[in-house]
Design a protein around this motif. Structure first.
Motif, PDB file in Angstrom:
ATOM      1  N   SER A   7      48.566  34.300  32.712  1.00  0.00           N
ATOM      2  CA  SER A   7      47.337  34.439  33.381  1.00  0.00           C
ATOM      3  C   SER A   7      46.711  35.830  31.669  1.00  0.00           C
ATOM      4  O   SER A   7      46.929  36.277  30.952  1.00  0.00           O
ATOM      5  N   ALA A   8      45.258  35.799  31.981  1.00  0.00           N
ATOM      6  CA  ALA A   8      44.952  36.102  31.347  1.00  0.00           C
ATOM      7  C   ALA A   8      43.382  36.330  31.764  1.00  0.00           C
ATOM      8  O   ALA A   8      42.580  35.908  33.319  1.00  0.00           O
ATOM      9  N   PHE A   9      42.866  37.778  31.484  1.00  0.00           N
ATOM     10  CA  PHE A   9      41.202  38.075  31.891  1.00  0.00           C
ATOM     11  C   PHE A   9      40.758  37.423  30.091  1.00  0.00           C
ATOM     12  O   PHE A   9      40.529  37.313  28.946  1.00  0.00           O
ATOM     13  N   GLY A  41      36.334  40.066  30.773  1.00  0.00           N
ATOM     14  CA  GLY A  41      37.294  41.146  31.228  1.00  0.00           C
ATOM     15  C   GLY A  41      36.818  40.596  33.032  1.00  0.00           C
ATOM     16  O   GLY A  41      37.438  41.140  34.027  1.00  0.00           O
ATOM     17  N   ALA A  42      35.673  39.792  32.682  1.00  0.00           N
ATOM     18  CA  ALA A  42      35.124  39.199  33.929  1.00  0.00           C
ATOM     19  C   ALA A  42      35.959  38.037  35.111  1.00  0.00           C
ATOM     20  O   ALA A  42      35.914  38.040  36.335  1.00  0.00           O
ATOM     21  N   ASP A  43      36.259  37.205  34.487  1.00  0.00           N
ATOM     22  CA  ASP A  43      37.612  36.547  35.264  1.00  0.00           C
ATOM     23  C   ASP A  43      39.045  36.361  34.643  1.00  0.00           C
ATOM     24  O   ASP A  43      39.140  37.282  33.868  1.00  0.00           O
ATOM     25  N   TRP A  44      39.663  36.388  35.716  1.00  0.00           N
ATOM     26  CA  TRP A  44      41.499  35.965  36.020  1.00  0.00           C
ATOM     27  C   TRP A  44      41.714  34.557  35.774  1.00  0.00           C
ATOM     28  O   TRP A  44      41.137  34.321  36.898  1.00  0.00           O
ATOM     29  N   ALA A  45      41.930  34.396  34.475  1.00  0.00           N
ATOM     30  CA  ALA A  45      42.564  32.833  34.310  1.00  0.00           C
ATOM     31  C   ALA A  45      44.343  32.722  34.295  1.00  0.00           C
ATOM     32  O   ALA A  45      44.980  33.404  33.920  1.00  0.00           O
ATOM     33  N   LEU A  46      44.195  31.240  34.973  1.00  0.00           N
ATOM     34  CA  LEU A  46      46.271  30.984  35.057  1.00  0.00           C
ATOM     35  C   LEU A  46      45.994  29.738  33.593  1.00  0.00           C
ATOM     36  O   LEU A  46      44.902  29.368  33.577  1.00  0.00           O
TER      37      LEU A  46
END
Length: 337
Positions: free
Chosen positions: A310-312, A316-321
């Motif tokens: 996972s990553a910001f 940092g506004a989005d959390w992605a797979l």
């Protein structure tokens, strides 16, 4: 035949002629109206500047031309694959059949309770077309639909596609968003670094230096600072030319909170000429409590291991797979050079 009979016959002939002309005009107008009510597909998709989609559950989106993917969804870059599917529906949607008289009340109720509105507009905000898509037929080859302002529903389909075409146009929240995060032009990269907080000797910084790149360790160490060929660096950067995240998981508050309190596996930074620096802060995801039996001993074994990352992103506004197979080739180390 007397004079009166002749006059009466003339009146009847003229009246019949006028009735036929009026009936012909009425029939032509009726056919024209019916033809318009059956026109769902809009072939001139280049003329479409805005697409509005709303369902009965309160989900809605305004799709407008622009952005890096060609379309914006409520002002942010839209998913290019989703837009491709929608435009195919908009262009090719056609009447498959007329529903039976008995089926019409059921179809109208379906459209009234669960129909999805689609409206097309040009650059001057003139409405080009509007219709509702509903449920699918029993054999799942057609979809119920009705034009705005028309009383008669139809069964429509997209030639070459089997199923409910509404599935191609109904999406929710972050599903609409562009999944491409890295769109890097290797020739315009000014600096590129990867920081590994737990593997400091693998961390590095690359800075463009004329026709080469200067390589130095990210952390102070006895590792050398040296120049490396531009071609070798650009070979790595080509992996960043078009990188997709797997999904947005901005509603997963539990994992977001846990990540903010943890040390990341890697932090990737890319700075291109004339653009702000892009950052991706990456965390591993491990399987937990996945047990199986050892085929030889029969003992219970915990299969928990690396499942994904996972990553910001986007500051940092989005959390992605992220998929393991796609992100690992991007995460090289100092010793690669």
């Amino acid at each position: 035949m007397n004079r009166t009979s002749i006059l009466l016959l003339a009146v009847l002939v003229l009246g019949a002629g006028a009735w036929l002309i009026l009936r012909k005009d009425a029939t032509e107008n009726s056919l024209a109206d019916k033809g318009e009510s059956r026109q769902f597909g809009y072939a001139d998709v280049d003329r479409i500047d805005r697409i509005f989609i709303a369902d009965r559950k309160g989900n809605r989106v305004d799709l407008t031309r622009g952005g890096v993917s060609g379309w914006l969804a409520d002002g942010v870059p839209a998913n290019e694959n989703i837009m491709l599917g929608i435009l195919q529906v908009i262009e090719g949607l056609d009447v498959q059949s007329l529903p039976s008289y008995k089926a019409i009340p059921v179809i109208l109720e379906d459209l009234a309770t669960s129909g999805t509105l689609i409206q097309l507009f040009d650059a001057d905000n003139n409405k080009l077309r509007g219709y509702y898509l509903g449920g699918t037929t029993a054999d799942e080859t057609g979809t119920y639909a009705i034009k705005e302002g028309v009383e008669d529903p139809y069964v429509v389909h997209l030639p070459g596609f089997t199923g409910n075409v509404r599935q191609r146009v109904v999406h929710v929240g972050d599903e609409w968003r562009d999944k491409i995060y890295w769109r890097v032009d290797p020739e315009k990269v000014e600096s590129f670094s990867i920081e590994y907080p737990k593997l400091r000797n693998k961390s590095f910084v690359l800075t463009k230096n004329g026709d080469r790149f200067q390589l130095k360790p990210f952390y102070a160490s006895n590792q050398q600072t040296r120049n490396v060929p531009r071609g070798g660096v650009e070979g790595i950067l080509t992996r960043y030319e078009k990188y997709y995240v797997n999904a947005y998981e901005n509603l997963d508050e539990k994992s977001i909170t846990a990540a903010r309190d943890a040390l990341p596996h890697a932090v990737i930074r890319v700075k291109e000429e004339g653009k702000p620096e892009q950052t991706m802060v990456i965390y591993p995801r491990y399987g937990a409590n996945e047990f199986t039996n050892n085929p030889k001993t029969g003992a219970i074994v915990n299969r928990g291991g690396l499942k994904a990352y996972s990553a910001f992103i986007n500051d940092g506004a989005d959390w992605a797979l992220l998929n393991v197979e796609t992100i690992q080739p991007l995460m090289i180390g100092y010793d690669y050079f």
